[in-house]
Design an enzyme around this catalytic site. Structure first.
Site, PDB file in Angstrom:
ATOM      1  N   SER A 291       0.863  -1.180   0.000  1.00 37.40           N
ATOM      2  CA  SER A 291       0.000   0.000   0.000  1.00 37.40           C
ATOM      3  C   SER A 291       0.903   1.234   0.000  1.00 37.40           C
ATOM      4  CB  SER A 291      -0.912  -0.031   1.215  1.00 37.40           C
ATOM      5  OG  SER A 291      -0.134  -0.142   2.382  1.00 37.40           O
TER       6      SER A 291
ATOM      7  N   LYS B 280      14.686  -4.921  -8.466  1.00 29.98           N
ATOM      8  CA  LYS B 280      14.084  -6.260  -8.512  1.00 29.98           C
ATOM      9  C   LYS B 280      12.673  -6.211  -9.090  1.00 29.98           C
ATOM     10  CE  LYS B 280      17.365  -8.768  -6.829  1.00 29.98           C
ATOM     11  NZ  LYS B 280      18.001  -9.686  -7.782  1.00 29.98           N
TER      12      LYS B 280
ATOM     13  N   THR C 156       6.710  -7.249  -8.774  1.00 32.88           N
ATOM     14  CA  THR C 156       5.801  -6.749  -9.813  1.00 32.88           C
ATOM     15  C   THR C 156       5.236  -7.906 -10.628  1.00 32.88           C
ATOM     16  OG1 THR C 156       6.865  -4.612  -9.932  1.00 32.88           O
ATOM     17  CG2 THR C 156       5.706  -5.326 -11.916  1.00 32.88           C
TER      18      THR C 156
ATOM     19  N   CYS D 144     -12.149  25.603  12.945  1.00 35.03           N
ATOM     20  CA  CYS D 144     -13.168  24.762  13.584  1.00 35.03           C
ATOM     21  C   CYS D 144     -12.919  24.694  15.093  1.00 35.03           C
ATOM     22  CB  CYS D 144     -13.245  23.406  12.898  1.00 35.03           C
ATOM     23  SG  CYS D 144     -14.899  22.709  13.025  1.00 35.03           S
ATOM     24  N   LEU D 145     -12.387  23.583  15.622  1.00 37.33           N
ATOM     25  CA  LEU D 145     -12.108  23.554  17.057  1.00 37.33           C
ATOM     26  C   LEU D 145     -11.154  24.697  17.430  1.00 37.33           C
ATOM     27  CD1 LEU D 145     -12.468  22.084  19.777  1.00 37.33           C
ATOM     28  CD2 LEU D 145     -10.491  20.704  19.200  1.00 37.33           C
ATOM     29  N   GLY D 146     -10.258  25.051  16.518  1.00 39.90           N
ATOM     30  CA  GLY D 146      -9.321  26.149  16.748  1.00 39.90           C
ATOM     31  C   GLY D 146     -10.046  27.473  16.956  1.00 39.90           C
TER      32      GLY D 146
ATOM     33  N   HIS E 138     -13.990  24.811   7.275  1.00 43.17           N
ATOM     34  CA  HIS E 138     -12.675  24.257   6.918  1.00 43.17           C
ATOM     35  C   HIS E 138     -12.197  24.830   5.580  1.00 43.17           C
ATOM     36  CE1 HIS E 138     -12.392  21.039   9.989  1.00 43.17           C
ATOM     37  NE2 HIS E 138     -13.705  21.163   9.986  1.00 43.17           N
TER      38      HIS E 138
ATOM     39  N   GLU F 119      -9.288  24.907   4.384  1.00 45.13           N
ATOM     40  CA  GLU F 119      -8.237  24.088   3.764  1.00 45.13           C
ATOM     41  C   GLU F 119      -8.782  23.145   2.699  1.00 45.13           C
ATOM     42  OE1 GLU F 119      -9.492  23.731   6.767  1.00 45.13           O
ATOM     43  OE2 GLU F 119      -9.511  21.654   7.475  1.00 45.13           O
TER      44      GLU F 119
HETATM   45  N1  GLN Z   1     -15.186  19.091  17.994  1.00 41.67           N
HETATM   46  C1  GLN Z   1     -15.726  20.296  17.459  1.00 41.67           C
HETATM   47  C2  GLN Z   1     -17.167  20.133  17.045  1.00 41.67           C
HETATM   48  O1  GLN Z   1     -17.641  19.059  16.847  1.00 41.67           O
HETATM   49  C3  GLN Z   1     -14.889  20.814  16.308  1.00 41.67           C
HETATM   50  C4  GLN Z   1     -14.856  19.908  15.121  1.00 41.67           C
HETATM   51  C5  GLN Z   1     -13.761  20.222  14.154  1.00 41.67           C
HETATM   52  O2  GLN Z   1     -12.769  20.858  14.513  1.00 41.67           O
HETATM   53  N2  GLN Z   1     -13.877  19.750  12.941  1.00 41.67           N
HETATM   54  O3  GLN Z   1     -17.862  21.109  16.894  1.00 41.67           O
END
Ligand code: GLN
Length: 539
Positions: free
Chosen positions: A16, A191, A195, A385-387, A510, A512
């Site tokens: 993998s 080698k 494969t 998010c959690l940040g 998010h 990102e």
């Molecule tokens: N744990 C938090 C929530 O559920 C943040 C989730 C996250 O960071 N994706 O709201």
């Protein structure tokens, strides 16, 4: 099959982690650069309905699409390389296939028949293979089969590929097998046996690969290519070298050099309209490889020992760094390392700090200590998010002086500044029940967020259960942490930013997930810019 889409399958053998996702994305990107429309889907052989319930330590990041599907992180590569949007249809697991078949069985749709792996499971796999092609939107559908050939779990998928080859014929379908040619240091030789065995396995399962892409540490000499071709019934020019690259973003150009796209087109009898236009990609690579500045960014999170857990964040930094002609040196910091006493040592010298998304209590106080430090020391901060939730808790605790928390971490807190919405509280199952996918966000005029995005209605993807508690909104805003992005339908706070700080932004969504090579995300681009300014100021 009514559509004229061509189907390309990518299987893997020997081990993998050979990079099927990157090879698929690179091929897709090369075809797209010739003016074709392409999408990529991934079939995962595990029984989970989707990877949403998987521990990031086990499987890396869970990638969320616009339509709220929780998917494999390879879909992130597809979006980043092709600058396209994927959806639930792009990621199917064994669990989902069986679930669909069993649901049909319960409805009585099999009319008394014994329901079996062949034909019922394989038919459902084939239905999902053809689904995107039948939309009529694509010239090519690339289907990556997860796992390695020979695994018990992947058998029905390989069988479905065999049937599709039979149904469509070789002008409409093609199999690329990704394999490994190890270099044995002691023998000083490359080698080919692994494969050969892996292709034999594929043949046993009824599938002859058309093209072999061989991962290798060393260039493949002609005699090795010939040997592989001869033993595996693959034309010499279809034995493709995939040498280890400095960055995944080199792989499309390496595949171009090896003519992977040309081989695919010629085998599928597709007339190539144009040579691939790779100018923008090369521009990006040029900037990535020739930075004029370098900055240190701290990524504070819980799963830092497995960087795949924050794949999209790491990639978004690469895109944003290149956009700013800067190399981003990411320092992965476990939030458990940070306390009031260590914070200065751990974060001192960084030009910016990102506090990552996450779940659960572990390391939370470290995140809060980190945020207090960057807030007070005017270090650029991006909370995701959690940040972002931690930033709200930190601010309420240390600026408003209230002993606040999130109810995720302390269900009995007196000041639940982050809390679960009433409708979430009713939910008892875990899979697919968070606030998921793309939601609108209205940005306040004149805010930093408005300047970052250059527009006032944006759409960003979510994956969380907890929210900013609007009961405290006025109080928190008055003290200087402003809610500058709000969901127009629900009034939920999506962006917070601090007054009197050079760059302090928290987002409930998010960003990102939407950063691509051709469209680096503005939040990351501006965050890096702020970090560069911070560096200048302090040097
Ligand atoms: N744990 C938090 C929530 O559920 C943040 C989730 C996250 O960071 N994706 O709201």
């Amino acid at each position: 099959m009514t559509s004229s889409a061509k189907y390309i399958f990518v299987t893997g053998g020997v081990t993998s982690s050979l990079g099927k996702g990157i090879i698929s994305a690179s091929l897709g990107m090369l075809l797209q650069a010739r003016g074709f429309t392409v999408t990529i889907q991934k079939f995962d052989p595990y029984i989970n309905i989707d990877p949403g319930t998987l521990n990031p330590y086990e499987h890396g990041e869970c990638y969320v699409t616009d339509d709220g599907a929780e998917t494999d992180l390879d879909l992130g590569h597809y979006e980043r390389f092709l600058n396209i949007r994927t959806s639930q249809a792009n990621n199917i697991t064994t669990g989902r296939i069986y679930n669909n078949v069993i649901t049909k069985e319960r409805k009585g749709e099999f009319l008394g028949k014994t329901v079996q792996v062949i034909p019922h499971i394989t038919d459902e796999i084939k239905r999902n293979i053809y689904l995107l092609g039948e939309s009529g939107k694509y010239d090519f559908i690339i289907t990556e089969i997860g796992g390695s050939v020979g695994d018990i779990e992947s058998l029905p998928f390989v069988e479905a590929v065999r049937q599709v080859r039979w149904d469509l014929g070789s002008n409409h379908s093609l199999v690329i097998h990704l394999t490994l040619i190890p270099y044995l240091k002691a023998a000083g030789e490359l080698k080919t046996k692994p494969t050969q065995h892996s292709v034999k396995k594929l043949l046993e399962e009824g599938v002859q690969p058309d093209i072999l892409v061989c991962r290798t540490e060393m260039p493949l000499p002609m005699d090795i290519r010939k040997k592989v071709g001869l033993f595996c019934n693959v034309q010499l020019n279809s034995v493709i070298e995939a040498i280890d690259a400095d960055t995944i973003y080199d792989v499309p150009l390496l595949m171009r050099k090896e003519k992977l796209d040309e081989r695919v087109l010629s085998k599928l009898k597709v007339h190539a309209k144009n040579e691939p236009d790779l100018e923008q990609w090369k521009d990006f690579l040029g900037k990535l490889k020739n930075p004029t500045d370098e900055i240190k960014i701290g990524l504070v999170g819980k799963y830092v020992s497995l960087p795949d857990a924050y794949k999209s964040i790491a990639e978004a930094f690469i895109h944003a760094g290149a956009e700013n002609d800067a190399k981003v040196d990411l320092k992965w910091i476990s939030s458990e390392e940070i306390t009031k006493d260590t914070v200065k040592d751990v974060l001192g010298g960084l030009h910016g700090v990102l506090v990552a998304p996450g779940f659960g209590e572990r390391g939370l106080e470290g995140k809060i200590a980190a945020i207090q430090y960057v807030r007070e020391n005017k270090i650029p901060f991006l909370g995701i998010c959690l940040g972002m939730q931690c930033a709200v808790v930190e601010f309420t605790r240390h600026v408003l002086g209230l002993d606040a928390s999130s109810t995720e971490l302390d269900p009995k807190t007196k000041y639940p500044v982050i809390d679960m919405m009433a409708e979430q509280k009713k939910i008892t199952t875990k899979g697919g029940t968070m606030r998921l996918g793309s939601y609108d966000c209205k940005i306040k005029k004149g805010s930093k967020a408005a300047a970052i995005y250059g527009e006032t209605l944006i759409h960003e993807r979510h994956r969380h259960r907890y929210e900013f508690n609007n009961k405290y909104l006025e109080q928190i805003e008055e003290a200087g942490l402003k809610a500058t992005g709000v969901n127009p339908d629900s009034g939920l706070v999506e962006i917070v930013e601090l007054k009197d700080h050079p760059w302090f932004v928290g987002v409930q969504f998010h960003p990102e997930l939407k950063s691509t090579v051709l469209n680096p995300h503005p939040l990351f681009v501006r965050f890096i810019e702020a970090a560069l300014n911070n560096k200048k100021l302090n040097s």
